[in-house]
Design an enzyme around this catalytic site. Sequence first.
Site: not given
Ligand code: 13P
Length: 259
Positions: A9-11, A97, A99, A169, A175, A215, A236-237
């Site tokens: 997920n590149w956000k 999600h 967020e 999640e 994050g 994470s 994510g990251g």
């Molecule tokens: P991180 O891997 O950056 O913690 O993000 C997880 C996430 O929200 C994937 O959708």
Amino acid sequence: MRKALVAGNWKMHGRVDQNLKLIEALIPALSNLKEAVDIVVCPPLVYLSQVNELIANTSIALGAQDVSRFDRDGAHTGDCSADMLADVGASYVLVGHSERRSEQNDTDERVSQKLACLLKANLKPILCVGETLEQREAGQVEDVIATQIELAISGLSVDDLKELLIAYEPVWAIGTGKTASPEQAQDVHAYIRELLGARFGSGFAKQITILYGGSVKAANAAELFGQPDIDGGLIGGAALITEEFTAICSAAANSPKNG
Ligand code: 13P
């Protein structure tokens, strides 16, 4: 047997030139893993077409990060429908999600509307669920997860949900660098499978893919993916770093469960 899946997920990250570099590096790095793991990348909406072209003729699949809750074309400024996502090549779509829930008012009701739109468009929804730290500390993990899942799928039948995937999640692990321990994650994954089994039967529960997100990195992926009910990850990251994402996909491919 469930095949492992890793989705990046590149956000809200990426630019035309950065996407090109990342995908060009990932294609050769991931090419020998395709038998053992399904790999999905979810760039921002505006880059879906670009990334779809870049991954043409590879086994990497395209995912989107969200969808409109309206299924018919119309006056919904800023929205993008499930049909449009399918039209530009997406096959997976994140929904609910945390967020989107916290920043864009994605209520359980809206998540359920979005899920229905995705299923109608023959897309594979990745339904994201997870508790906050306060909810965990108050002993509410199972209640929160059960409510999020029940409300998202209310009214849908086992046949409707054949293409559904779930991502657990925990909000406190997203994050933050704090990963749920493999045992904490496994407990919730097993609970989700049990919940779906009670509702739709054990055959359904056994085949559904449940991902862990929060994470995940190269250093902790193997241990997480080694758990019996963790079928892969939503990243994510670390999905923006070629070496990290490749190592995570490889950990999923090499999980003893896949052997
Ligand atoms: P991180 O891997 O950056 O913690 O993000 C997880 C996430 O929200 C994937 O959708």
